[in-house]
Design an enzyme around this catalytic site. Sequence first.
Site, PDB file in Angstrom:
ATOM      1  N   GLY A 165      52.431  43.090  32.501  1.00 20.41           N
ATOM      2  CA  GLY A 165      52.505  41.764  31.893  1.00 20.41           C
ATOM      3  C   GLY A 165      53.352  41.725  30.647  1.00 20.41           C
ATOM      4  O   GLY A 165      53.923  40.682  30.310  1.00 20.41           O
TER       5      GLY A 165
ATOM      6  N   ALA B 274      48.397  43.923  31.204  1.00 24.01           N
ATOM      7  CA  ALA B 274      47.208  43.083  31.148  1.00 24.01           C
ATOM      8  C   ALA B 274      45.975  43.941  30.886  1.00 24.01           C
ATOM      9  O   ALA B 274      45.974  45.151  31.098  1.00 24.01           O
ATOM     10  CB  ALA B 274      47.041  42.307  32.450  1.00 24.01           C
TER      11      ALA B 274
ATOM     12  N   GLU C 292      56.819  41.370  31.929  1.00 23.97           N
ATOM     13  CA  GLU C 292      56.953  40.010  32.461  1.00 23.97           C
ATOM     14  C   GLU C 292      57.134  39.004  31.329  1.00 23.97           C
ATOM     15  O   GLU C 292      57.924  38.058  31.439  1.00 23.97           O
ATOM     16  CB  GLU C 292      55.721  39.674  33.300  1.00 23.97           C
ATOM     17  CG  GLU C 292      55.676  40.450  34.609  1.00 23.97           C
ATOM     18  CD  GLU C 292      54.381  40.269  35.377  1.00 23.97           C
ATOM     19  OE1 GLU C 292      54.435  39.801  36.524  1.00 23.97           O
ATOM     20  OE2 GLU C 292      53.310  40.589  34.823  1.00 23.97           O
TER      21      GLU C 292
ATOM     22  N   GLU D 118      52.309  47.997  38.553  1.00 23.99           N
ATOM     23  CA  GLU D 118      51.172  47.418  39.277  1.00 23.99           C
ATOM     24  C   GLU D 118      50.933  48.088  40.621  1.00 23.99           C
ATOM     25  O   GLU D 118      49.788  48.210  41.065  1.00 23.99           O
ATOM     26  CB  GLU D 118      51.394  45.905  39.470  1.00 23.99           C
ATOM     27  CG  GLU D 118      51.271  45.079  38.206  1.00 23.99           C
ATOM     28  CD  GLU D 118      52.567  44.968  37.427  1.00 23.99           C
ATOM     29  OE1 GLU D 118      52.628  44.138  36.508  1.00 23.99           O
ATOM     30  OE2 GLU D 118      53.528  45.716  37.736  1.00 23.99           O
TER      31      GLU D 118
END
Length: 259
Positions: free
Chosen positions: A110, A65, A113, A133
Amino acid sequence: MEYSTLKVSRESPLEVITIDRPPVNALNGQAIEELGHALGEVLREPSVKAVIITGAGQYCFVAGADLGQFLEMGPEEGQQLIQKGKEVFDTIETMPKPVVAAINGVCLGGGLEMAMACDVRVAAEGSRMGQPEINLGIIPGWGGTQRLSRLVGKTRAMEMLLTGDMIKAAEALRFGLVNKVVPDNELMAHAKNLARKLAMQAPRAVAAIKAVLWDGLGASLPEGLRLETEAFVKVFQSRDAREGINAFLEKRKPQFTGE
């Protein structure tokens, strides 16, 4: 629609969606919004039978992200971005058409993901994956804790999530995180060949398999078997089912129409 963070190309019966945000294809609110719109177009276009999601360039699928945007957000804005990303990734996972992730280069946070929400993952030999993260003092918010454990098991998922370490493509293959590892320069060719094969399958059967598999994961075995039986009965009544059986008996390739 004109996109500023994506490149979308149609190679019938495929749609190729490329995340294009130099230098590392980081996902921000606009990229998530545009990805959701592009997926909606795929759902509405009957000529598109399968989707490929990849990243622009050779070195990054999606590096995560956009952390700079995170720092500019308050709690409410952050929650809205997380919720929107979850909705878009859920769309990838639950759409009735097959979705292939072509993982080139770095695939983190992300990006991983998003790849895990796809049905099949093809990785370049030089690619690396991880959920880093924890190293930032946060946790995955777009499904990382849940999809990773379902793909690689609790033990490996816990290690990856708590250390934040990246793994190489070969290790991801051993873990079951990806389906296939191919030479870097052959990634898209392999992904397209696979997507075309999936696009040739009966659309109703594809949609039913996806729905029953994912719904069954959260159910007991008897409930999962009940869901499978109900789906089988519906698919068995389709014209494609009759075409597939006749084609097998007549030793020819079936011509599925989605009816």
